[in-house]
Structures are given as C-alpha cells and as structure tokens.
Motif scaffolding. Structure first.
Motif, mmCIF file in Angstrom:
data_model
loop_
_atom_site.group_PDB
_atom_site.id
_atom_site.type_symbol
_atom_site.label_atom_id
_atom_site.label_comp_id
_atom_site.label_asym_id
_atom_site.label_seq_id
_atom_site.Cartn_x
_atom_site.Cartn_y
_atom_site.Cartn_z
ATOM 1 N N THR A 41 28.161 49.193 -36.296
ATOM 2 C CA THR A 41 27.335 50.222 -35.656
ATOM 3 C C THR A 41 28.189 51.406 -35.235
ATOM 4 O OG1 THR A 41 25.965 48.430 -34.781
ATOM 5 C CG2 THR A 41 25.565 50.616 -33.895
ATOM 6 N N GLU A 60 37.730 51.300 -29.144
ATOM 7 C CA GLU A 60 37.535 49.891 -29.477
ATOM 8 C C GLU A 60 38.433 49.065 -28.545
ATOM 9 O OE1 GLU A 60 35.786 47.526 -31.264
ATOM 10 O OE2 GLU A 60 37.245 46.201 -30.323
ATOM 11 N N SER A 69 31.034 42.024 -36.476
ATOM 12 C CA SER A 69 31.117 42.645 -37.806
ATOM 13 C C SER A 69 32.247 42.090 -38.653
ATOM 14 C CB SER A 69 31.289 44.160 -37.670
ATOM 15 O OG SER A 69 30.208 44.700 -36.961
ATOM 16 N N ALA A 210 36.515 50.413 -22.814
ATOM 17 C CA ALA A 210 35.898 51.359 -21.871
ATOM 18 C C ALA A 210 35.475 50.535 -20.665
ATOM 19 C CB ALA A 210 34.708 52.024 -22.534
ATOM 20 N N ASN A 238 27.516 46.098 -28.345
ATOM 21 C CA ASN A 238 26.684 44.958 -28.677
ATOM 22 C C ASN A 238 26.944 43.765 -27.759
ATOM 23 O OD1 ASN A 238 25.043 43.199 -30.159
ATOM 24 N ND2 ASN A 238 25.402 44.398 -31.977
#
Ligand SMILES: Cc1cc2nc3c(=O)[nH]c(=O)nc-3n(C[C@H](O)[C@H](O)[C@H](O)COP(=O)(O)OP(=O)(O)OC[C@H]3O[C@@H](n4cnc5c(N)ncnc54)[C@H](O)[C@@H]3O)c2cc1C
Length: 426
Positions: A41, A60, A69, A210, A238
């Motif tokens: 995504t 990331e 993923s 984050a 996610n």
C-alpha cells in the motif's frame, strides 16, 4: 508496531537476498505527502504520488516488505474477502459493481507495474479455489455465477476427475479455475515497487517508526530521530500500525497466518503436485493456500493463531495440514517457516477513508490484499491530487470497531473462530 519472527526466516528473504539498505531518518524534513509503511500500500501510494510530481517521504519502521507484503501467500485474486454481498448491502448494486471493477483494474495495474518497472518477481498466472466439502462444491457454482454476472469471464469449473489430473490429491470435490488470477514472489514485488517509487523521486527511510502523528495543516510525524512535516499523510501501516492511530487499530484484528516451504523437490516431483503451476486455495474458513515456488518447493500456508508466535508448534501444525493434502510428502524436510499478520475488518470489506481532510488511510484487506493494496495506493494518490471519486467508492462502507476494543477483541474473535473451525471440521 507489532513484532514477529524476523522476516529473514522466510524463504522469500533467503531467495530474494538482502535487498537495498536505506538510511533511517535523521533530522527534520518537509514534503507534500508523508507515507507511513513500506508495504504494497505504502510503496504504491508513494510511487503514484511521486509520478504526479509530489514530494514524497515514506517512513518504514523496519525494512521495505517487513509486514504482510513481504511474507504473503501472494495469490493475486479479484474482488474482496467479504464477497460482493457485503458491498451490495452497503453500496447498492451499482456501488458494489464499481468496487469490483476497481479490483479488476487493480489486476491490470499490477501487471502493468511489473512490466513497466521490469520487476522480476516470478509472476505466473492461474489459480483455483477448491471445495473440500459438498456444500463448498455448491459454493463454487455460486461463485462462478456471481463472477459471470460481474462480466468476469475467466473462470472454469474443474470437476473431480480433471482436478485429480492437475493436483496429486484426492481431497477435493471440485475446483474453480481462474486463468486471470496469478501468483508471484511478494518480497521481490514490493521491493521492486519501492525502487520504482525512488526512481520517480520518493525518499524512503527505513528503521524509522513513526511514533506520533500530530494532526493539523500541515500534519507532522514524529520519529525518534526527526520529524516529517507534510501537507498530507497516508497511513499504510496496516496491522503493524498499532498505536499511531488508535481509532484505526480498533477496527482491524491482526490475525497471524503461517507458511512453510519444503526443501527443493526437483522440478519433476514439484510438477506432479500441481501440474499446471497454479496457486490453490480451499474454501474452509481457516483455509489452506499453496503453490509451487520458482525453485520447485511447495509453499504451503494455513492455520491462524491469536495467541502469538510459536515456531515449533506452527511448523508442526502447518506440516500436518500439508500432509492432509499431500501425504506423499511425508519424507520431505521443511526448510523455512514464517508467519505474518493479516488485517481482518469486522465485515471483511476494505476500510479506506480519511482521519482528517488531509490524513488518508487504507487497511482491512482481510487476507485479500495483493491486488487491492496496490490499487488503494493509486486511489489515495488520485484523492490527494483532488480526484477523490474512486477512493470515495470505498469510504461509503461503514466499519464498526471490534467489540471490546483493542483489548477484548482478541478473546471475542477466538470464540468466533472456534465456531468457524468447528464448522470446517463438520
Ligand atoms: C502469511 C500471509 C499470507 C497472505 N496471503 C495472501 C494471498 O495469498 N493473497 C492476498 O491477496 N493477500 C494475502 N495476504 C494479505 C496481503 O499480503 C496483505 O493484505 C498486504 O500485503 C497488506 O499490505 P500493506 O502494505 O497494507 O501492509 P503491510 O505489508 O503489513 O505493510 C505495513 C508496513 O508498515 C510498517 N509500519 C507499521 N507501522 C509503522 C509506523 N508507525 N512507522 C513506520 N512504519 C510502520 C510495517 O513495518 C510494515 O512494513 C497474506 C498475508 C499474510 C501475512
């Protein structure tokens, strides 16, 4: 962020190699769009925005592809985990059809991205849903009728005899073959998208969780070593996102699912298992999904867990499921075992929306995200660029938090899953 076994345990990591090492954020940056999460995504969102000329920064927390993923069963299937019924009830026939068409467009988009960016990811077409029980054999008929009504002409029923010629097992009563669906190496795919996003101008920082999202215009992401100030934020963390946006967290249940990879079987032996090299998924609620790898292993996935990762128990239990399908593999060694979290929403329909006018998110793929994630990235990019109609097809879906919120949702779901497992057994 949710942690898991190190992704280096997986056959995907071993076969793809270490990948590009990217720096962590160090200092303060501003940009047009900050993306959180380097899965399909996030990488698709970053790519599509960078191609439109936006200044994009992607954070990331671990490495690109660390989440679902890079661990996925990687079957690229049309439609939604919820089926069309949930969408029709919420959006009406036209809205549900529009959503389905976007998933079909997502299939074409995936093919185009792989081609245009020369992503070598072992892409192969062909997939079948298979019925273990008489009830499921009827469900396959209904699935085919539904797909045909949606002008999806790529499926064909496989009756027991033909199915037996393709799969070396007597377990199934019927199959529904889809010549348009596909499977691939998901880690190579997501890394390829990340590299394409960088070539288009996006900046990707790894090992940079984050930690805090400050709403406002601009919004701000705070990390341990810096900040990113952005006009727009796209949350693509996610099931792994956890505390950054608590309202999102309550709306999905992270459910773990596991895959094992056998030792290499040699081309001839691997080919006897699945003659046409298709991917296979059964219709049980706790489903088995499997396929051959490019180096002639069987990659077999299944089993869900709500109680954390237990490597030995998981390998044993997943191997037992594999032997229920292919008892002839009893002598075969298991070389790799890994798991990942799937983001299940209450109604299993995707949950795309905004937390604020400039903060977008996409989650709730419910184990059916290989195509839809990449499409979600394109739709978020369109919406941020001011064309929100297609993104807003999904924002009309209403999503409820799991009963009991983040703390009690797990026991509630365990009870629910016990019921479904019992139903599978019966
Ligand atoms: C074992 C398994 C098998 C599957 N099989 C299939 C299948 O066959 N077909 C199918 O369609 N779907 C399948 N799925 C589901 C599919 O893989 C997912 O829907 C899809 O990969 C989700 O992509 P994503 O980018 O939304 O999330 P993810 O890939 O999970 O990416 C989220 C990323 O965000 C990062 N992140 C989270 N929080 C932060 C933060 N605060 N700061 C920075 N970074 C953060 C994480 O580290 C992670 O890398 C499977 C999933 C699993 C786990």
């Amino acid at each position: 962020m949710l942690s898991f076994n190190q992704p280096t345990d997986s056959w995907y990591h071993v076969s793809a190699g270490p990948g590009v090492a990217r720096p962590a954020l160090d200092g303060d940056l501003s940009c047009d769009v900050a993306v959180v999460g380097g899965g399909l995504t996030g990488c698709s969102t970053a790519l599509h925005l960078a191609q439109r000329g936006y200044r994009v920064v992607l954070l990331e927390g671990a490495t690109v592809g660390y989440g679902a993923s890079g661990r996925s069963g990687a079957q690229l299937l049309p439609g939604f985990a919820s089926g069309q019924g949930v969408l029709r009830a919420a959006l009406g026939a036209a809205g549900a059809r529009a959503a389905f068409n976007l998933s079909i467009e997502g299939m074409a988009l995936s093919q185009r991205l792989i081609r245009d960016h020369a992503i070598e990811c072992d892409y192969r077409v062909g997939q079948a849903h298979v019925a273990v029980k008489p009830r499921q054999a009827l469900e396959l008929l209904a699935m085919q009728r539904e797909l045909e009504a949606l002008d999806y002409p790529h499926t064909r029923l496989l009756e027991q005899e033909e199915l037996g010629q393709l799969l070396a097992t007597t377990r199934y009563r019927r199959g529904l073959f889809d010549s348009h669906s596909a499977h691939l190496h998901p880690l190579k795919y997501v890394r390829g998208l990340a590299a394409a996003a960088e070539r288009a101008g996006a900046r990707i920082f790894e090992h940079t969780p984050a930690l805090q999202l400050q709403h406002g215009e601009p919004a701000r992401l705070v990390t341990a070593t810096g900040t990113v100030t952005a006009r727009h934020v796209a949350l693509c963390g996610n099931a792994y996102l956890q505390g950054l946006a608590p309202t999102l967290r309550a709306r999905i249940m992270p459910v773990s699912t596991y895959i094992i990879a056998t030792e290499p079987l040699g081309e001839a032996r691997a080919a006897t298992l699945i003659r046409n090299d298709m991917a296979v998924t059964d219709l049980n609620f706790v489903l088995d999904y499997y396929r051959r790898s490019a180096d002639h292993r069987l990659l077999f996935g299944g089993r869900v867990s709500y109680s954390g990762y237990d490597p030995l128990g998981t390998t044993r239990a997943t191997r037992a499921r594999m032997l229920a399908v292919y008892p002839q593999l009893a002598d075969v060694r298991i070389d790799h075992a890994w798991g990942g979290y799937v983001d299940i929403s209450m109604n299993r329909a995707p949950d795309f929306n905004r937390l604020a006018p400039n903060i977008y998110y996409a989650q709730g793929f419910s184990g059916h995200g290989m195509i839809l994630t990449v499409m979600a990235g394109q739709l978020m990019a369109e919406a941020i660029a001011g064309q929100a109609e297609r993104f807003d097809v999904f924002t009309r879906l209403r999503h409820r938090p799991f009963p009991g919120g983040a703390l009690l949702r797990r026991p509630a779901l365990v009870l629910g899953m016990l019921w479904y497992r019992l139903r599978d057994l019966l």
